[in-house]
Scaffold this motif. Structure first.
Motif, mmCIF file in Angstrom:
data_model
loop_
_atom_site.group_PDB
_atom_site.id
_atom_site.type_symbol
_atom_site.label_atom_id
_atom_site.label_comp_id
_atom_site.label_asym_id
_atom_site.label_seq_id
_atom_site.Cartn_x
_atom_site.Cartn_y
_atom_site.Cartn_z
ATOM 1 N N TYR A 129 -5.366 32.240 14.247
ATOM 2 C CA TYR A 129 -6.697 32.063 14.846
ATOM 3 C C TYR A 129 -7.251 30.669 14.522
ATOM 4 C CZ TYR A 129 -11.573 32.431 15.992
ATOM 5 O OH TYR A 129 -12.808 32.175 16.533
ATOM 6 N N PHE A 132 -5.320 28.091 16.658
ATOM 7 C CA PHE A 132 -5.694 28.127 18.076
ATOM 8 C C PHE A 132 -7.139 27.677 18.272
ATOM 9 C CE2 PHE A 132 -7.776 30.514 21.525
ATOM 10 C CZ PHE A 132 -7.143 29.897 22.590
ATOM 11 N N HIS A 133 -8.018 28.116 17.378
ATOM 12 C CA HIS A 133 -9.431 27.747 17.487
ATOM 13 C C HIS A 133 -9.603 26.227 17.399
ATOM 14 C CE1 HIS A 133 -13.795 28.701 15.979
ATOM 15 N NE2 HIS A 133 -13.780 28.135 17.175
ATOM 16 N N SER A 136 -8.467 24.630 20.523
ATOM 17 C CA SER A 136 -9.422 24.894 21.605
ATOM 18 C C SER A 136 -10.590 23.914 21.601
ATOM 19 C CB SER A 136 -9.949 26.333 21.499
ATOM 20 O OG SER A 136 -8.919 27.260 21.722
ATOM 21 N N GLN A 167 -10.288 32.522 28.004
ATOM 22 C CA GLN A 167 -9.607 32.097 26.786
ATOM 23 C C GLN A 167 -8.427 32.978 26.407
ATOM 24 O OE1 GLN A 167 -11.990 30.450 23.506
ATOM 25 N NE2 GLN A 167 -11.023 31.948 22.178
ATOM 26 N N THR A 170 -4.744 32.079 27.215
ATOM 27 C CA THR A 170 -4.007 31.015 26.520
ATOM 28 C C THR A 170 -3.748 31.356 25.056
ATOM 29 O OG1 THR A 170 -6.116 29.880 26.116
ATOM 30 C CG2 THR A 170 -4.841 29.169 28.024
ATOM 31 N N SER A 171 -4.624 32.166 24.453
ATOM 32 C CA SER A 171 -4.493 32.453 23.023
ATOM 33 C C SER A 171 -3.248 33.268 22.687
ATOM 34 C CB SER A 171 -5.740 33.191 22.525
ATOM 35 O OG SER A 171 -5.896 34.427 23.192
ATOM 36 N N PHE A 174 0.052 31.803 20.963
ATOM 37 C CA PHE A 174 0.080 31.407 19.559
ATOM 38 C C PHE A 174 0.442 32.565 18.629
ATOM 39 C CE2 PHE A 174 -2.348 28.367 21.867
ATOM 40 C CZ PHE A 174 -2.110 27.153 21.255
ATOM 41 N N ASN A 175 0.287 33.791 19.115
ATOM 42 C CA ASN A 175 0.598 34.954 18.283
ATOM 43 C C ASN A 175 2.076 35.354 18.322
ATOM 44 O OD1 ASN A 175 -2.091 35.628 17.337
ATOM 45 N ND2 ASN A 175 -2.546 36.251 19.435
#
Length: 385
Positions: A129, A132-133, A136, A167, A170-171, A174-175
């Motif tokens: 998180y 990614f944050h 972003s 959002q 796209t997130s 990353f997971n």
């Protein structure tokens, strides 16, 4: 562990409240399959409403002023509803992609009922998180989606519900590395817990949490993240833990009074405008910027970038905060505010009923078509024999 270990139901009110603060232990939040994982977010809605009401009361007692405004609050709730619409009919893209990688490419399988797996997933989800944050905020096309959450000039529990419709698309990428070894059921729990934890830190009524400020993301740390003061820009990206910011140099303690919102306010409460206007700005800037490489930079460098500037733009171009900033707040008659509240409450009730009906109908349709497919497969096999 989980339901098989005879623990209390994961959706009991006491457990649901603790889930909001990431306080459910592994023994009460571990499940063998994704299907067994409760929808903690959906079941937290009554607590969202209760805490918003409590925040209003505490704010009035502390400051003799309410913690929010009708226009901004309804805008935040509308954006929250809009962001949840795709999940009504379809499992979230995070889980769909994660389960696909797990089923087809996992390298090894950590035990779903191990506390070590649970705590490792807590750290993994929160680190992803943070990563990614941060991206972003530093990549323009991703910021165009995320900026919705920062567009409020208030900072309260309504703001926590102001989420982007785009959002989530796209997130999920990353997971995926975690899907190589962490079971989807464990991931599904922490994906929700990480989101829920971030609800209660969107408030001004909690000032400082003492020693916890060193480890956890707190209201004080997150107020900085939502500020448009120059010292607040691109700081405190953590979700549950603030340790990532301390490690990677993006931590900033709360100092001068924080002024909230975007450096260039949108001045609108329209949820569609708030979602799509930044994309229109990128589109126009893309075509107005000369050179192919510069055009790509408009998309993939920071929102403050321009030809001849550093990747994230020039700090001196961030508007100076004078302390006299006035939030966008068009004046309307009191009766219109009352009408807006009643109208929105009715719409919310209708919306909730419709969603419940649509969900049931979708489940029935899915079951019907599943049966039809199985009949065709069976019939085809019988003909082959």
């Amino acid at each position: 562990m989980g339901s098989e270990a005879g623990s209390p139901p994961a959706t009991a009110p006491g457990q649901q409240l603790r889930a909001l603060f990431y306080l459910l232990p592994p023994g009460q939040s571990s499940f063998r399959t994704v299907e067994e994982v409760p929808d903690y977010v959906e079941k937290s809605i009554p607590f969202f409403i209760a805490f918003i009401g409590l925040e209003f009361v505490v704010s009035w007692v502390q400051k003799r002023k309410l913690s929010g405004r009708i226009n901004d609050g309804i805008s935040s709730l509308s954006l929250g509803i809009l962001s949840r619409l795709p999940d009504v009919l379809f499992r979230s893209v995070d889980l769909i992609s994660y389960i696909y990688i797990w089923n087809n490419y996992r390298l090894f399988e950590l035990p779903w009922d191990s506390p070590w797996t649970w705590y490792l997933t807590l750290l993994g989800v929160d680190f992803v998180y943070y990563f990614f944050h941060r991206i972003s905020h530093e990549v323009n096309i991703l910021w165009a989606a995320h900026q919705v959450h920062h567009s409020s000039e208030d900072y309260n529990l309504f703001t926590a519900l102001r989420q982007s419709f785009l959002q989530k698309y796209t997130s999920w990428i990353f997971n995926l590395p975690m899907a190589l070894f962490i079971p989807p059921s464990v991931f599904a729990v922490h994906l929700q817990f990480n989101l829920l934890y971030q609800f209660w830190i969107h408030t001004e009524v909690i000032t400082n949490l003492g020693p916890l400020e060193w480890i956890l993301n707190t209201p004080s740390h997150h107020r900085v993240h939502h500020g448009r003061n120059p010292y607040c820009i691109d700081k405190n990206y953590g979700g549950t833990l603030i340790i990532w910011d301390r490690i990677f140099g993006t931590f900033e303690a709360e100092g001068a009074k924080v002024v909230y919102g975007l450096t260039h306010p949108v001045n609108s409460f329209d949820p569609i405008t708030l979602q799509l206007r930044p994309l229109a700005h990128i589109w126009n800037t893309f075509w107005a910027t000369p050179g192919f490489c510069n055009k790509l930079s408009v998309i993939f460098k920071g929102p403050g970038w321009g030809p001849g500037k550093p990747r994230l733009g020039l700090p001196e171009e961030i508007p100076v905060i004078t302390g006299k900033e006035v939030p966008f707040n068009p004046s309307v008659p009191a009766y219109l505010n009352c009408y807006a509240v009643v109208h929105f409450a009715v719409i919310m009730d209708v919306y909730t009923e419709l969603l419940g009906t649509v969900t049931v109908l979708f489940s029935l349709c899915a079951a019907f078509w599943g049966i039809q497919i199985m009949k065709r497969i069976t019939s085809s096999k019988d003909k082959d024999h």
